[in-house]
Design an enzyme around this catalytic site. Structure first.
Site, PDB file in Angstrom:
ATOM      1  NE  ARG A  45      -2.118  -2.192   3.246  1.00  0.00           N
ATOM      2  CZ  ARG A  45      -2.378  -2.763   4.612  1.00  0.00           C
ATOM      3  NH1 ARG A  45      -3.531  -1.767   5.074  1.00  0.00           N
ATOM      4  NH2 ARG A  45      -1.895  -3.512   4.993  1.00  0.00           N
ATOM      5  CD  GLU A 101       8.313  -0.485  -2.557  1.00  0.00           C
ATOM      6  OE1 GLU A 101       6.914   0.057  -2.265  1.00  0.00           O
ATOM      7  OE2 GLU A 101       8.276  -1.748  -2.170  1.00  0.00           O
ATOM      8  CG  ASP A 102       6.626   2.689   0.286  1.00  0.00           C
ATOM      9  OD1 ASP A 102       6.880   1.611  -0.357  1.00  0.00           O
ATOM     10  OD2 ASP A 102       6.163   2.757   1.389  1.00  0.00           O
ATOM     11  CG  ASP A 105      14.248  -0.971   5.312  1.00  0.00           C
ATOM     12  OD1 ASP A 105      15.431  -1.293   5.615  1.00  0.00           O
ATOM     13  OD2 ASP A 105      13.376  -1.080   6.383  1.00  0.00           O
ATOM     14  CG  PHE A 154      10.108   3.298  12.400  1.00  0.00           C
ATOM     15  CD1 PHE A 154       8.806   3.754  12.356  1.00  0.00           C
ATOM     16  CD2 PHE A 154      10.490   2.161  11.972  1.00  0.00           C
ATOM     17  CE1 PHE A 154       7.709   2.947  12.241  1.00  0.00           C
ATOM     18  CE2 PHE A 154       9.288   1.384  11.713  1.00  0.00           C
ATOM     19  CZ  PHE A 154       7.948   1.850  11.711  1.00  0.00           C
ATOM     20  CB  VAL A 155      10.691   7.342   7.494  1.00  0.00           C
ATOM     21  CG1 VAL A 155      12.207   8.025   8.037  1.00  0.00           C
ATOM     22  CG2 VAL A 155      10.731   6.152   6.438  1.00  0.00           C
ATOM     23  CG  ASP A 161       2.294   1.185   7.713  1.00  0.00           C
ATOM     24  OD1 ASP A 161       3.225   0.976   6.767  1.00  0.00           O
ATOM     25  OD2 ASP A 161       2.403   0.388   8.658  1.00  0.00           O
ATOM     26  NE  ARG A 167      -1.009   2.120   5.132  1.00  0.00           N
ATOM     27  CZ  ARG A 167       0.406   1.650   4.727  1.00  0.00           C
ATOM     28  NH1 ARG A 167       1.411   1.865   4.275  1.00  0.00           N
ATOM     29  NH2 ARG A 167       0.272   0.282   5.182  1.00  0.00           N
TER      30      ARG A 167
HETATM   31  C1  PRP Z   1       7.032  -1.760   3.245  1.00  0.00           C
HETATM   32  C2  PRP Z   1       7.402  -0.633   2.192  1.00  0.00           C
HETATM   33  C3  PRP Z   1       7.924  -1.687   0.959  1.00  0.00           C
HETATM   34  C4  PRP Z   1       8.925  -2.520   1.721  1.00  0.00           C
HETATM   35  C5  PRP Z   1      10.417  -2.159   1.946  1.00  0.00           C
HETATM   36  O1  PRP Z   1       6.004  -2.476   2.689  1.00  0.00           O
HETATM   37  O2  PRP Z   1       6.279  -0.347   1.496  1.00  0.00           O
HETATM   38  O3  PRP Z   1       7.180  -2.090   0.175  1.00  0.00           O
HETATM   39  O4  PRP Z   1       8.322  -2.632   3.051  1.00  0.00           O
HETATM   40  O5  PRP Z   1      11.140  -3.076   2.844  1.00  0.00           O
HETATM   41  P1  PRP Z   1      12.155  -4.040   2.235  1.00  0.00           P
HETATM   42  O6  PRP Z   1      12.954  -3.107   1.172  1.00  0.00           O
HETATM   43  O7  PRP Z   1      12.769  -4.632   3.384  1.00  0.00           O
HETATM   44  O8  PRP Z   1      11.524  -5.226   1.638  1.00  0.00           O
HETATM   45  P2  PRP Z   1       4.964  -3.428   3.805  1.00  0.00           P
HETATM   46  O9  PRP Z   1       5.424  -4.715   3.544  1.00  0.00           O
HETATM   47  O10 PRP Z   1       5.022  -2.773   5.066  1.00  0.00           O
HETATM   48  O11 PRP Z   1       3.770  -3.002   3.305  1.00  0.00           O
HETATM   49  P3  PRP Z   1       2.929  -1.666   2.770  1.00  0.00           P
HETATM   50  O12 PRP Z   1       3.744  -1.194   1.803  1.00  0.00           O
HETATM   51  O13 PRP Z   1       1.430  -2.104   2.821  1.00  0.00           O
HETATM   52  O14 PRP Z   1       3.036  -0.821   3.962  1.00  0.00           O
END
Ligand code: PRP
Length: 182
Positions: A45, A101-102, A105, A154-155, A161, A167
């Site tokens: 999301r 992608e947001d 990580d 932690f952003v 979120d 969000r």
């Molecule tokens: C978060 C974020 C990225 C992912 C990055 O998604 O939105 O999609 O983690 O992390 P990584 O590089 O360690 O894989 P999340 O699974 O929390 O779902 P969301 O997008 O619904 O918040």
């Protein structure tokens, strides 16, 4: 919802994000200029705010699709397991694809998703992440475009979120826990 009280300090303003998106879109435009088969794929999301601003700044004929992948659940630590919760509606074979992608990580999510989409034989596959935390990387992955490299904070906000909250903040903030009396 977090049981620990916290405040959110602004880290990247809405204005700085908008300026960066403008610059990124000029580069994306140069890459995809002339194509009439670009599909912009938002990863749900977290990317929903970024993709909304990005596509409105992009002066190209595009289609939009979404894919939902999850690796975090509601906690702060990655489970290292990427699950596809919702797949694309459309086929991407022979299409140009830009994955949005947001945040990158550990890199597991975009690494997994781009491999999956590459196996469907798109003509071109590129990725863009608003934020990148290179110090957290566990797999070797770099998006083709990155908005901001950030330290391991932690952003939240602008789609991202903390336990499903915040969000809707228009800026990127960092969570600061306030330790109460013992
Ligand atoms: C978060 C974020 C990225 C992912 C990055 O998604 O939105 O999609 O983690 O992390 P990584 O590089 O360690 O894989 P999340 O699974 O929390 O779902 P969301 O997008 O619904 O918040």
């Amino acid at each position: 919802m977090s049981a620990r009280p916290y405040v959110i300090d602004e880290m990247i303003s809405a204005k700085a994000i908008a300026a960066r998106i403008e610059a990124l879109c000029r580069e994306i435009h140069d890459e995809f200029d002339g194509t009439d088969k670009l599909v912009v794929v938002g990863l749900l999301r977290g990317s929903f705010v970024f993709i909304a601003d990005l596509v409105r700044e992009l002066d190209l004929p595009i289609e939009v699709d979404f894919l939902e992948a999850s690796s975090y659940g509601d906690g702060m630590e990655s489970s290292r397991e990427v699950r596809i919760l919702k797949d694309l509606r459309g086929a991407i074979e022979g299409r140009d694809v830009l994955v949005v992608e947001d945040i990158v990580d550990t890199g597991h999510t975009l690494n997994h998703v781009t491999r999956l989409l590459a196996s469907r034989n798109p003509a071109r596959l590129k990725s863009i992440a608003l934020l990148d935390k290179p110090s957290r990387r566990e797999v070797d992955f770099k998006a083709d475009w990155t908005g901001f490299e950030i330290p391991d904070e932690f952003v939240v906000g602008y789609g991202i979120d903390f336990a499903q909250r915040n969000r809707n903040l228009p800026f990127i903030g960092k969570v600061r826990f306030i330790d109460g009396p013992a």
